[in-house]
Scaffold this active site. Structure first.
Site, PDB file in Angstrom:
ATOM      1  N   ASP A 150      34.369  30.892  12.073  1.00  0.00           N
ATOM      2  CA  ASP A 150      35.235  31.947  12.605  1.00  0.00           C
ATOM      3  C   ASP A 150      34.665  33.344  12.342  1.00  0.00           C
ATOM      4  O   ASP A 150      33.856  33.543  11.439  1.00  0.00           O
ATOM      5  CB  ASP A 150      36.623  31.878  11.947  1.00  0.00           C
ATOM      6  CG  ASP A 150      37.395  30.651  12.395  1.00  0.00           C
ATOM      7  OD1 ASP A 150      36.807  29.782  13.062  1.00  0.00           O
ATOM      8  OD2 ASP A 150      38.590  30.570  12.060  1.00  0.00           O
ATOM      9  N   ASP A 151      35.155  34.290  13.105  1.00  0.00           N
ATOM     10  CA  ASP A 151      35.002  35.736  12.881  1.00  0.00           C
ATOM     11  C   ASP A 151      33.632  36.304  13.258  1.00  0.00           C
ATOM     12  O   ASP A 151      33.423  37.498  13.139  1.00  0.00           O
ATOM     13  CB  ASP A 151      35.334  36.139  11.426  1.00  0.00           C
ATOM     14  CG  ASP A 151      36.755  35.734  11.016  1.00  0.00           C
ATOM     15  OD1 ASP A 151      37.498  35.247  11.895  1.00  0.00           O
ATOM     16  OD2 ASP A 151      37.104  35.899   9.839  1.00  0.00           O
ATOM     17  N   HIS A 187      38.767  33.550  19.265  1.00  0.00           N
ATOM     18  CA  HIS A 187      39.478  33.835  18.004  1.00  0.00           C
ATOM     19  C   HIS A 187      40.238  35.165  18.117  1.00  0.00           C
ATOM     20  O   HIS A 187      40.575  35.762  17.114  1.00  0.00           O
ATOM     21  CB  HIS A 187      38.483  33.849  16.839  1.00  0.00           C
ATOM     22  CG  HIS A 187      39.093  33.708  15.482  1.00  0.00           C
ATOM     23  ND1 HIS A 187      40.120  32.832  15.202  1.00  0.00           N
ATOM     24  CD2 HIS A 187      38.807  34.317  14.303  1.00  0.00           C
ATOM     25  CE1 HIS A 187      40.442  32.924  13.916  1.00  0.00           C
ATOM     26  NE2 HIS A 187      39.663  33.827  13.356  1.00  0.00           N
ATOM     27  N   HIS A 234      41.703  40.025  15.883  1.00  0.00           N
ATOM     28  CA  HIS A 234      42.081  39.203  14.734  1.00  0.00           C
ATOM     29  C   HIS A 234      43.464  39.571  14.199  1.00  0.00           C
ATOM     30  O   HIS A 234      43.688  39.734  13.003  1.00  0.00           O
ATOM     31  CB  HIS A 234      41.039  39.341  13.618  1.00  0.00           C
ATOM     32  CG  HIS A 234      40.973  38.144  12.710  1.00  0.00           C
ATOM     33  ND1 HIS A 234      41.804  37.980  11.623  1.00  0.00           N
ATOM     34  CD2 HIS A 234      40.189  37.032  12.740  1.00  0.00           C
ATOM     35  CE1 HIS A 234      41.516  36.833  11.016  1.00  0.00           C
ATOM     36  NE2 HIS A 234      40.546  36.243  11.678  1.00  0.00           N
ATOM     37  N   HIS A 237      33.176  30.514   7.897  1.00  0.00           N
ATOM     38  CA  HIS A 237      33.023  31.826   8.544  1.00  0.00           C
ATOM     39  C   HIS A 237      31.547  32.196   8.594  1.00  0.00           C
ATOM     40  O   HIS A 237      30.909  32.257   7.531  1.00  0.00           O
ATOM     41  CB  HIS A 237      33.818  32.885   7.778  1.00  0.00           C
ATOM     42  CG  HIS A 237      35.294  32.586   7.723  1.00  0.00           C
ATOM     43  ND1 HIS A 237      35.834  31.721   6.814  1.00  0.00           N
ATOM     44  CD2 HIS A 237      36.318  33.023   8.503  1.00  0.00           C
ATOM     45  CE1 HIS A 237      37.142  31.632   7.016  1.00  0.00           C
ATOM     46  NE2 HIS A 237      37.466  32.416   8.030  1.00  0.00           N
TER      47      HIS A 237
HETATM   48 ZN    ZN Z   1      39.525  34.483  11.361  1.00  0.00          ZN
END
Ligand code: ZN
Length: 301
Positions: free
Chosen positions: A105-106, A156, A160, A247
Site C-alpha cells: 500500500d501507499d 488506494h 488516503h 507498504h
Molecule cells: Zn494505506
C-alpha cells in the site's frame, strides 16, 4: 492364445511368483490412480518428500534459468515444481499447492517498489500494489514497471482519507483521480480497491465499483520498521490463502521482501496477485463485498 491355457500356466507357476506379480500390478494401479486423483494428494506428498530435506538449507543449486543465470533456492524450487508436475512454464500456478497474495500500500516508490519487483521477478512471483494519487502521478514509470512485471495495480484512493467520513461525490473523486493516473501511465484500469485504514460501511461498499480487498495478515511493517521482525512475523503466522499487508514506502519493507520471498518459496508457497489468488481458489471477486482472505473450495478430506 487360449485364455484357458494362460490360466493353466498361472496355476502351474510357483505361488510365490504369482503373489509378487499380483502385488506389483496392484501397487502400480493404485499409484497411477493416486497420481491423477482429484486434488493430486499423491503429487503433493511426493513434492513434500522430495523437497523437505532441502528446505531451510543453504544449498547452491547449479541450475540455470532461461537467461542462463544461476537460480536461487526459491526459484529452483519453483523450477523443480514445474519440472515435477509437468507444468509448461515456471510461472504457472498449481491450484493444489498453497498460495498467498502479497499486497503493498501507499506507493508506488521508484526505489522500494523497484527492489520489490526485482525479487518478485527472480522468484516467478507477482503481487498487488494499492497506489495512492500523488505517488501514482509522480512515478508513472514505476506504475509501468509494476504492470510490465505482470503484477496488479489496485486503487488506494487519492489522498488516503477515511472514506466513511466522505460524501458520495468526494469518494467518487478520490477513486477516479487514481484511476486516471494509472490509466494514463499503463493504459489499464485498476482491478481492485483497498479503502485506507480498511475503513468502510455499507454506503461505501455500495458505491465502490471494484471488489474491496482487505487483509488477514498484517505485518505492521510501518510500526516495527525492522526487516527481521517483519520476516519472522509472516513466517510464524502465514497460511494458505492469506492476503498479506505491507507498504512499499519503507527501506525495511524492501529489505524484508528480499529475505521473505525466497523463504516463502522454500516453504512451498506460491506468491500471486489478489486477483490470481481468487481465480486459482475458484472464487469470483464480487462487488459490494470485502475480502480479508481467500480460501479455496472445501476439499474432501
Ligand atoms: Zn494505506
Amino acid at each position: 492364445m487360449d485364455i484357458r491355457k494362460i490360466l493353466k500356466q498361472i496355476k502351474n507357476l510357483n505361488n510365490r511368483y504369482v503373489y509378487i506379480i499380483y502385488v506389483v500390478v496392484v501397487t502400480t494401479i493404485c499409484l497411477f490412480a493416486a497420481q491423477f486423483a482429484p486434488g493430486g494428494r499423491f503429487r503433493n506428498w511426493y513434492y513434500d518428500l522430495i523437497n523437505k530435506p532441502n528446505i531451510n538449507k543453504e544449498i547452491e543449486y547449479a541450475v540455470e534459468d532461461r537467461d542462463g543465470q544461476e537460480m536461487n533456492q526459491g526459484a529452483f524450487l519453483t523450477y523443480y515444481r514445474y519440472e515435477t508436475f509437468g507444468a509448461t512454464n515456471p510461472e504457472e500456478v498449481d491450484e493444489n499447492v498453497p498460495m498467498v497474495a502479497l499486497t503493498f500500500d501507499d506507493g508506488p516508490n521508484p526505489d522500494y517498489t523497484g527492489r520489490i519487483l526485482e525479487v518478485l521477478k527472480a522468484n516467478y512471483s507477482r503481487a498487488t500494489f494499492f497506489v495512492v494519487g500523488p505517488n501514482a502521478e509522480k512515478y508513472p514509470d514505476t506504475l509501468k514497471a509494476i504492470s510490465a512485471a505482470g503484477c496488479e495495480i489496485g486503487n488506494h484512493t487519492y489522498n488516503h482519507k477515511n472514506l466513511t467520513n466522505l460524501s458520495e461525490e468526494e469518494i467518487e473523486e478520490q477513486v477516479d483521480k487514481v484511476n486516471r493516473a494509472v490509466k494514463k501511465a499503463t493504459g489499464e484500469d485498476t482491478t481492485v480497491i483497498r479503502p485506507p485504514y480498511g475503513a468502510y460501511n455499507n454506503q461505501v461498499l455500495g458505491q465502490l465499483m471494484e471488489p474491496v480487498i482487505l487483509w488477514d495478515l498484517d505485518t505492521e511493517d510501518w510500526k516495527s520498521r525492522n526487516a527481521q521482525t517483519i520476516v519472522e512475523h509472516v513466517l510464524d503466522t502465514v497460511k494458505d490463502g492469506d492476503i498479506i499487508l505491507m507498504h512499499d514506502i519503507y527501506d525495511s519493507t524492501a529489505e524484508a521482501i528480499e529475505i521473505l520471498i525466497p523463504r516463502l518459496k522454500e516453504q512451498g508457497y506460491q506468491i500471486v496477485s489478489v486477483s490470481e489468488l481468487a481465480r486459482y481458489k475458484g472464487k469470483e471477486l464480487e462487488l459490494n463485498k470485502a475480502y480479508g482472505e481467500i480460501e479455496g473450495p472445501v476439499k474432501d478430506e
